[in-house]
Design a protein around this motif. Structure first.
Motif, mmCIF file in Angstrom:
data_model
loop_
_atom_site.group_PDB
_atom_site.id
_atom_site.type_symbol
_atom_site.label_atom_id
_atom_site.label_comp_id
_atom_site.label_asym_id
_atom_site.label_seq_id
_atom_site.Cartn_x
_atom_site.Cartn_y
_atom_site.Cartn_z
ATOM 1 N N GLY A 613 0.521 -1.286 -0.263
ATOM 2 C CA GLY A 613 0.155 -0.343 -0.013
ATOM 3 C C GLY A 613 0.950 1.606 0.087
ATOM 4 O O GLY A 613 -0.268 2.246 0.100
ATOM 5 N N MET A 614 2.302 0.889 0.096
ATOM 6 C CA MET A 614 3.073 2.395 -0.516
ATOM 7 C C MET A 614 2.854 2.782 -2.030
ATOM 8 O O MET A 614 2.536 2.536 -2.327
ATOM 9 C CB MET A 614 4.536 2.085 0.235
ATOM 10 N N SER A 615 3.216 4.082 -1.138
ATOM 11 C CA SER A 615 3.253 5.018 -2.533
ATOM 12 C C SER A 615 4.250 5.169 -3.472
ATOM 13 O O SER A 615 5.486 3.971 -2.948
ATOM 14 C CB SER A 615 3.332 6.785 -2.714
ATOM 15 N N THR A 616 4.776 4.741 -4.563
ATOM 16 C CA THR A 616 5.943 4.790 -5.207
ATOM 17 C C THR A 616 7.437 5.326 -4.728
ATOM 18 O O THR A 616 8.668 4.501 -4.533
ATOM 19 C CB THR A 616 6.060 5.472 -6.596
ATOM 20 N N ASP A 617 7.685 6.220 -4.565
ATOM 21 C CA ASP A 617 8.478 6.805 -3.739
ATOM 22 C C ASP A 617 8.522 6.479 -2.831
ATOM 23 O O ASP A 617 9.388 6.144 -2.258
ATOM 24 C CB ASP A 617 8.165 8.082 -2.938
ATOM 25 N N ALA A 681 11.872 6.131 -8.676
ATOM 26 C CA ALA A 681 11.125 7.705 -8.416
ATOM 27 C C ALA A 681 10.626 7.918 -10.230
ATOM 28 O O ALA A 681 9.259 8.445 -9.891
ATOM 29 C CB ALA A 681 11.520 8.044 -7.826
ATOM 30 N N LEU A 682 11.493 8.155 -10.892
ATOM 31 C CA LEU A 682 10.837 9.564 -12.190
ATOM 32 C C LEU A 682 9.830 8.165 -13.290
ATOM 33 O O LEU A 682 8.843 9.544 -12.836
ATOM 34 C CB LEU A 682 12.103 9.466 -13.439
ATOM 35 N N LEU A 683 9.614 7.307 -12.819
ATOM 36 C CA LEU A 683 9.035 6.408 -13.496
ATOM 37 C C LEU A 683 7.202 6.666 -13.335
ATOM 38 O O LEU A 683 6.208 6.483 -13.879
ATOM 39 C CB LEU A 683 9.547 5.261 -13.928
ATOM 40 N N GLU A 685 3.684 6.397 -11.742
ATOM 41 C CA GLU A 685 2.785 4.461 -11.412
ATOM 42 C C GLU A 685 3.174 3.470 -12.647
ATOM 43 O O GLU A 685 2.811 2.667 -12.992
ATOM 44 C CB GLU A 685 1.329 5.533 -11.632
ATOM 45 N N VAL A 686 3.988 4.534 -13.981
ATOM 46 C CA VAL A 686 4.277 3.947 -15.037
ATOM 47 C C VAL A 686 4.735 2.424 -14.751
ATOM 48 O O VAL A 686 4.252 1.220 -15.215
ATOM 49 C CB VAL A 686 5.170 4.641 -15.986
ATOM 50 N N ASN A 687 5.351 2.713 -13.655
ATOM 51 C CA ASN A 687 6.329 1.293 -13.334
ATOM 52 C C ASN A 687 5.825 0.540 -12.951
ATOM 53 O O ASN A 687 6.134 -0.609 -13.624
ATOM 54 C CB ASN A 687 6.685 1.595 -11.735
ATOM 55 N N TRP A 688 4.260 0.474 -12.771
ATOM 56 C CA TRP A 688 2.953 -0.820 -12.237
ATOM 57 C C TRP A 688 2.544 -0.573 -12.865
ATOM 58 O O TRP A 688 2.093 -1.723 -12.755
ATOM 59 C CB TRP A 688 2.575 -0.020 -10.825
ATOM 60 N N TRP A 689 2.435 -0.688 -14.736
ATOM 61 C CA TRP A 689 1.662 -1.154 -15.461
ATOM 62 C C TRP A 689 1.753 -2.889 -15.554
ATOM 63 O O TRP A 689 2.928 -2.962 -16.072
ATOM 64 C CB TRP A 689 2.164 -0.036 -17.262
#
Length: 714
Positions: A613-617, A681-683, A685-689
């Motif tokens: 449940g953490m944010s990407t950062d 960190a830069l990507l 939400e794209v990381n999780w596609w």
């Protein structure tokens, strides 16, 4: 449902292992003991063949050896005779002739400055004369092991103007001055560095557990290599890979599992629950890491060089055995004696590192700057790779130090004799006169040796040896070699051999016809990592970073070895002018897999935080904080293992070790410590596609800690 199946599978493995502790321990003990006892036999059965069957130079060298019994793929010995200052060969002809006569043994081929057609101007200059001798060779690291004592006996008491002849040449120089030592020396050096790092990491007797796992993995792998030698000829390089890469990899995997076990116990889990949780989390990462390393080593198996294939097969055993030991023996050790080994440390603490938490926070906060600076550093370090040259190190690079052989070679080249004298190009032809005339006119050729007599002519076919003005591994030497091969094409029955031609064919065989190997490894690795991380872009990023990291390691190796920066300070050697032709592809296979180890460790933990449940950062900082110390410690252990490997007295192995050591160091610091978290960190939400929908599964890591764990029977 993939993660659920994998977690359930790992849980079942843990249950079975912990339910059959005695069987597991006895099985590994038996394999380790047998492997250790038979290790010397394994090493004795390793081969030293670097040939490239099917290539023109290989066929020429085979024909030369079959017909004349010497030469071909083995360079000649050089018997150097220092003459009085200002004197000539003619003035010392009687004594020199007596020396040459002693060298004319049955089955030996000799070229001296006294022979008609031997191009005396390339065999004598400025108070130095040299006689080239091709004795029959034997298999093994020292091809003239049988001939050298015979040659030295023949020269006993011989002098020219009061000076004794000295034997040199690449076969003598390549033996490191005769220094030989068993692989256990390098393993001991690597293990010594590892125990220091492990003691700092654990602060307790638990530091001994990863070393025990590594010892079992190494000895068992040696046993598998012994079985492999009954089927194919396995390269001697494999012993170093098993001993030192095996040491690092096995400790890496042990570290990952043990540190997760510690973390779970610090959070309140009992010993058995902690073992099971470590297996279903860290154990899963170990499986993917080991399979990734194995896949990268498969790239060597498909290459058209037998010795590289055996390196691939031998290397393939290392991660697979290490994974098996880490997933079976290690859980038993942790469940049985782990808590008692936490001495003298009394207080359990989690594995999150405050230092790495600060590093992760800083990188995530300044992601653009961190990514730009890290990328700039890697590109700068990689830039020398644009000038990479492949072949065999120049003879001057191995003729270092103050040994008689090295000093003799330095005197020859210093006196003005051609640099290519130690590695002549051998040409088999039906018309020696035409060959001498045509090849002597080739630019870059210092002279052509064509003595008369049966050792040089048999059955209408004869040999001529072309001496290049420059070392065949230099730019000018390679150009001259190409011109010689082109000129020989028009000669009757001509075949061009020698070690220099063999090197050129090896480079073409590896890098000219096997371009598809890299894309194949990349595609297979992506197919493995994408479902494991449930992401398209995380594995893409990982693969790109791997390539950039390896390119930087290549660039630094070119700068150090090929260009000669720091070689004298670090290794007491001079610039090689080229990198050994097999080093880049072999280093790629190992670095690609080992670097992906660390990427999987970090991304798996980031993925775990994201599932919770953490944010990407937040997940990125969490992943770096929990794996930073692990990755740095593991990388430092591997780095020290490769430093130990660099002490092997063979220049080719030193270059290989340098590439591996620099690659690991860069990867664990600049790439995984800075660039990986910055790009994640830069990507955002794209990381999780992930385009594939998932039903009926909530990742275990998203549940409250230990909610999924259950007691496991002893």
């Amino acid at each position: 449902m993939v993660d659920g199946v994998e977690e359930e599978t790992m849980g079942r493995v843990a249950d079975w292992v912990l339910g059959h502790r005695r069987t597991v321990v006895l099985a590994w003990l038996a394999l380790a003991v047998v492997g250790g006892v038979l290790a010397p036999t394994t090493i004795d059965r390793l081969g030293f063949d670097f040939s490239t069957p099917g290539q023109p130079a290989y066929e020429a060298n085979e024909a030369i050896t079959d017909q004349f019994g010497n030469g071909g793929a083995i360079d000649p010995l050089l018997v150097t005779v220092p003459l009085p200052e200002g004197s000539t060969v003619a003035e010392n002809q009687a004594e020199l002739a007596a020396v040459v006569e002693r060298l004319r043994q049955p089955g030996w081929r000799v070229a001296s400055p006294l022979d008609e057609g031997a191009a005396a101007d390339v065999l004598a200059a400025d108070g130095n004369a040299v006689v080239l001798v091709w004795p029959p060779a034997v298999e093994g690291p020292a091809p003239y092991a049988a001939a050298l004592p015979q040659l030295e006996g023949a020269l006993q008491g011989a002098t020219v103007a009061g000076a004794e002849p000295v034997v040199t040449g690449t076969p003598v120089l390549a033996e490191g001055g005769g220094e030989e030592r068993p692989i256990i020396v390098e393993i001991a050096l690597g293990a010594g560095g590892a125990i220091v790092v492990l003691a700092l990491v654990f602060g307790s007797l638990l530091a001994l557990v990863p070393l025990l796992v590594a010892a079992v993995a190494i000895t068992t792998t040696f046993l598998l290599v012994l079985l492999l030698t009954t089927v194919i000829d396995v390269s001697f390089i494999v012993q170093y890979l098993v001993g030192l890469i095996g040491l690092g990899v096995a400790i890496d995997y042990s570290l990952l599992v043990v540190m997760r076990w510690r973390e779970e116990r610090a959070a309140g889990a009992d010993d058995l629950v902690a073992v099971r949780t470590a297996m279903t989390t860290a154990g899963r990462a170990v499986v993917f890491s080991g399979v990734t390393v194995a896949i990268s080593l498969l790239s060597l198996v498909v290459l058209p060089l037998p010795f590289l294939r055996t390196v691939g097969f031998g290397g393939l055993f290392i991660p697979l055995v290490s994974v098996l030991v880490a997933l079976t023996l290690l859980p038993v050790l942790l469940a049985s004696v782990g808590p008692r080994l936490e001495w003298p440390r009394r207080r359990l603490r989690g594995t999150e590192s405050r230092t790495w938490h600060r590093v992760g926070t800083t990188v995530v906060r300044h992601r653009w700057v961190a990514a730009a600076l890290a990328t700039a550093v890697l590109l700068l370090l990689a830039s020398p790779v644009l000038g990479i040259k492949l072949g065999t190190p120049q003879v001057s690079a191995i003729a270092t130090g103050s040994s008689p052989a090295a000093t003799a070679f330095q005197q020859l080249t210093g006196a003005g004799l051609p640099d290519g004298l130690a590695r002549p190009v051998e040409v088999l032809t039906d018309d020696r006169a035409a060959a001498v005339e045509r090849l002597s006119a080739v630019e870059g050729v210092a002279g052509v040796l064509a003595p008369a007599g049966e050792p040089w002519e048999q059955g209408g076919t004869g040999l001529v040896d072309v001496v290049l003005a420059d070392d065949p591994s230099s730019t000018a030497g390679r150009e001259a070699l190409t011109a010689v091969r082109a000129a020989a094409d028009g000669l009757p029955g001509a075949q061009v051999g020698g070690t220099a031609a063999g090197d050129a064919d090896s480079v073409e065989a590896i890098y000219g016809n096997a371009w598809w190997v890299l894309p194949l490894v990349v595609v297979i690795t992506f197919a493995l990592l994408a479902p494991a991380l449930r992401s398209i872009w995380l594995p893409v990023k990982a693969l790109v970073l791997n390539v950039v990291s390896i390119a930087a390691a290549y660039g630094m190796t070119v700068w150090i070895w090929q260009e000669g920066n720091l070689t004298d300070l670090l290794f007491g050697a001079s610039a090689t002018g080229t990198l050994t032709f097999w080093v880049p592809v072999a280093a790629f296979s190992f670095l690609f897999g080992l670097s992906m180890d660390y990427e999987v460790f970090i991304l798996s933990r980031i993925r775990e935080g994201r599932d919770a449940g953490m944010s990407t950062d937040e997940a990125t900082v969490h992943g770096v904080a929990y794996t930073g110390r692990l990755v740095t410690s593991a990388a430092l252990i591997l780095f020290l293992a490769f430093v130990a490997l660099s002490t092997v007295p063979v220049v080719d192995v030193k270059i290989f070790a340098t590439t591996l050591a620099l690659g690991i160091l860069l990867d664990a610091t600049v790439v995984r410590g800075v660039l990986t978290p910055a790009l994640v960190a830069l990507l955002g939400e794209v990381n999780w596609w992930w385009p594939f929908r998932r039903y009926g599964h909530r990742p275990a890591h998203a549940r409250p800690r230990h909610a999924h764990a259950r007691s496991t029977r002893a």
